[in-house]
Design an enzyme around this catalytic site. Structure first.
Site, mmCIF file in Angstrom:
data_model
loop_
_atom_site.group_PDB
_atom_site.id
_atom_site.type_symbol
_atom_site.label_atom_id
_atom_site.label_comp_id
_atom_site.label_asym_id
_atom_site.label_seq_id
_atom_site.Cartn_x
_atom_site.Cartn_y
_atom_site.Cartn_z
ATOM 1 N N ASP A 166 6.220 7.723 -8.417
ATOM 2 C CA ASP A 166 6.547 7.488 -7.010
ATOM 3 C C ASP A 166 5.468 6.649 -6.323
ATOM 4 O O ASP A 166 4.290 6.732 -6.673
ATOM 5 C CB ASP A 166 6.730 8.838 -6.294
ATOM 6 C CG ASP A 166 7.553 8.697 -5.020
ATOM 7 O OD1 ASP A 166 8.117 7.622 -4.774
ATOM 8 O OD2 ASP A 166 7.624 9.687 -4.255
ATOM 9 N N LEU A 168 5.186 9.395 -30.432
ATOM 10 C CA LEU A 168 5.440 9.805 -29.050
ATOM 11 C C LEU A 168 6.950 9.828 -28.817
ATOM 12 O O LEU A 168 7.658 8.899 -29.211
ATOM 13 C CB LEU A 168 4.792 8.788 -28.090
ATOM 14 C CG LEU A 168 5.011 9.009 -26.591
ATOM 15 C CD1 LEU A 168 4.323 10.293 -26.124
ATOM 16 C CD2 LEU A 168 4.459 7.821 -25.780
ATOM 17 N N HIS A 181 7.898 -2.389 -7.773
ATOM 18 C CA HIS A 181 8.622 -1.890 -8.955
ATOM 19 C C HIS A 181 8.204 -2.640 -10.222
ATOM 20 O O HIS A 181 8.066 -2.036 -11.281
ATOM 21 C CB HIS A 181 10.140 -2.014 -8.745
ATOM 22 C CG HIS A 181 10.659 -1.130 -7.647
ATOM 23 N ND1 HIS A 181 10.271 0.191 -7.504
ATOM 24 C CD2 HIS A 181 11.536 -1.363 -6.629
ATOM 25 C CE1 HIS A 181 10.875 0.712 -6.449
ATOM 26 N NE2 HIS A 181 11.644 -0.206 -5.902
HETATM 27 C C1 IPE Z 1 12.161 10.333 -6.766
HETATM 28 O O1 IPE Z 1 11.534 9.476 -5.891
HETATM 29 C C2 IPE Z 1 12.944 9.559 -7.767
HETATM 30 C C3 IPE Z 1 12.160 8.730 -8.659
HETATM 31 C C4 IPE Z 1 10.864 8.611 -8.694
HETATM 32 C C5 IPE Z 1 12.947 7.982 -9.588
HETATM 33 P P1 IPE Z 1 12.158 9.107 -4.470
HETATM 34 O O2 IPE Z 1 11.150 8.252 -3.799
HETATM 35 O O3 IPE Z 1 13.511 8.546 -4.640
HETATM 36 O O4 IPE Z 1 12.298 10.541 -3.782
HETATM 37 P P2 IPE Z 1 12.316 10.976 -2.276
HETATM 38 O O5 IPE Z 1 13.453 10.251 -1.633
HETATM 39 O O6 IPE Z 1 10.998 10.569 -1.686
HETATM 40 O O7 IPE Z 1 12.483 12.461 -2.304
HETATM 41 C C1 IPE Z 2 9.380 5.045 -7.090
HETATM 42 O O1 IPE Z 2 8.812 4.336 -6.022
HETATM 43 C C2 IPE Z 2 10.352 4.227 -7.893
HETATM 44 C C3 IPE Z 2 11.773 4.571 -7.678
HETATM 45 C C4 IPE Z 2 12.220 5.593 -7.027
HETATM 46 C C5 IPE Z 2 12.743 3.657 -8.259
HETATM 47 P P1 IPE Z 2 9.524 4.280 -4.604
HETATM 48 O O2 IPE Z 2 10.432 3.113 -4.589
HETATM 49 O O3 IPE Z 2 10.149 5.577 -4.267
HETATM 50 O O4 IPE Z 2 8.286 3.995 -3.653
HETATM 51 P P2 IPE Z 2 8.019 4.614 -2.215
HETATM 52 O O5 IPE Z 2 8.145 6.099 -2.342
HETATM 53 O O6 IPE Z 2 9.042 4.040 -1.292
HETATM 54 O O7 IPE Z 2 6.621 4.175 -1.889
HETATM 55 MG MG MG Z 3 9.562 7.250 -3.286
#
Ligand code: IPE
Ligand code: IPE
Ligand code: MG
Length: 232
Positions: A12, A123, A29
């Protein structure tokens, strides 16, 4: 240092990482994906046997079309590239989640990658794509209902082990350590069943910055925990 057998990571913070640099979320990303390659190598080096990462949730389709399209493009490239990575790391790759929602070329790349890497042993790397724990359990129950009505399964045979065998994670040990980056402290629908006795580690570090040093910190934290599984 005792290394956890199975580490699960909620990747995240890619969006915030990019925003801090005045860049579009998609750049975060891309960097997050590059980091995943490094962390696989580090995990293997440290002797981790199972690594599962949450890369796209069943809820992530709610993001803008632009962001979802960017992620699909990234998955397309990564899944192809991952063939070489799996060989280099002697790593078996599996995707968990409902992949039927993806375009057919992505589904084919997943099948190809899983098949190519099926005999690699150092792994076991699971990527959760269009994964949601509630969705996984509902799909499992539908499958069980089919087996009940066809007579392949009887009601009295249903145990935790049997139910577990219907999940996408069947054959995998439960995670020992769950890491979530970026300061959020929730599961966001990740492995609700499998994490029943897992140790949780939360860090403010954003996923693209989560490196070997940070992974070792998480493992050190894990080493300081007294796992009980309900005993004393
Ligand atoms: C959880 O992250 C999903 C992934 C990392 C793939 P999100 O960024 O989507 O989750 P919320 O919305 O903050 O709970
Ligand atoms: C996690 O990073 C990746 C996915 C959920 C695809 P985010 O895209 O949720 O990044 P933030 O949380 O907005 O910083
Ligand atoms: Mg996120």
């Amino acid at each position: 240092m005792r290394v956890p057998n199975h580490i699960a990571i909620i990747l995240d913070g890619n969006g915030r990482w990019a925003k801090k640099r005045g860049m579009p979320r998609s750049f975060g990303h891309v960097k997050g994906c590059e980091n995943l390659e490094d962390i696989c190598e580090v995990a293997k080096e440290l002797g981790v046997k199972y690594l599962t990462v949450y890369a796209f949730s069943t809820e992530n389709w709610k993001r803008s079309k632009e962001e979802v399209d960017g992620l699909m493009k990234l998955f397309r490239n990564y899944l192809k590239k991952c063939i070489k990575i799996s060989q280099k790391n002697n790593m078996r790759v599996k995707v968990i989640g409902d992949i039927t929602a993806f375009d057919s070329d992505i589904q084919e790349s997943i099948e190809k990658l899983e098949d190519f890497s099926k005999d690699f042993t150092d792994l076991h790397f699971q990527i959760a794509l269009n994964y949601g724990s509630r969705d996984e359990m509902v799909r499992a129950m539908r499958h069980m209902a089919d087996d009940l009505s066809s007579g392949n399964l009887s009601k009295d045979e249903i145990t935790e082990e049997v139910f577990n065998g219907y999940l996408d994670t069947k054959e995998l040990p439960d995670p020992d350590l769950m890491i979530r980056t970026s300061g959020e402290e929730r599961l966001s629908n990740f492995m609700l069943w499998q994490l029943a006795y897992t140790e949780f580690y939360f860090t403010d570090v954003l996923w693209p910055d989560f490196n070997k040093k940070e992974l070792i910190k998480a493992i050190e934290y894990y080493n300081g925990r007294d796992r009980r599984f309900g005993g004393i």
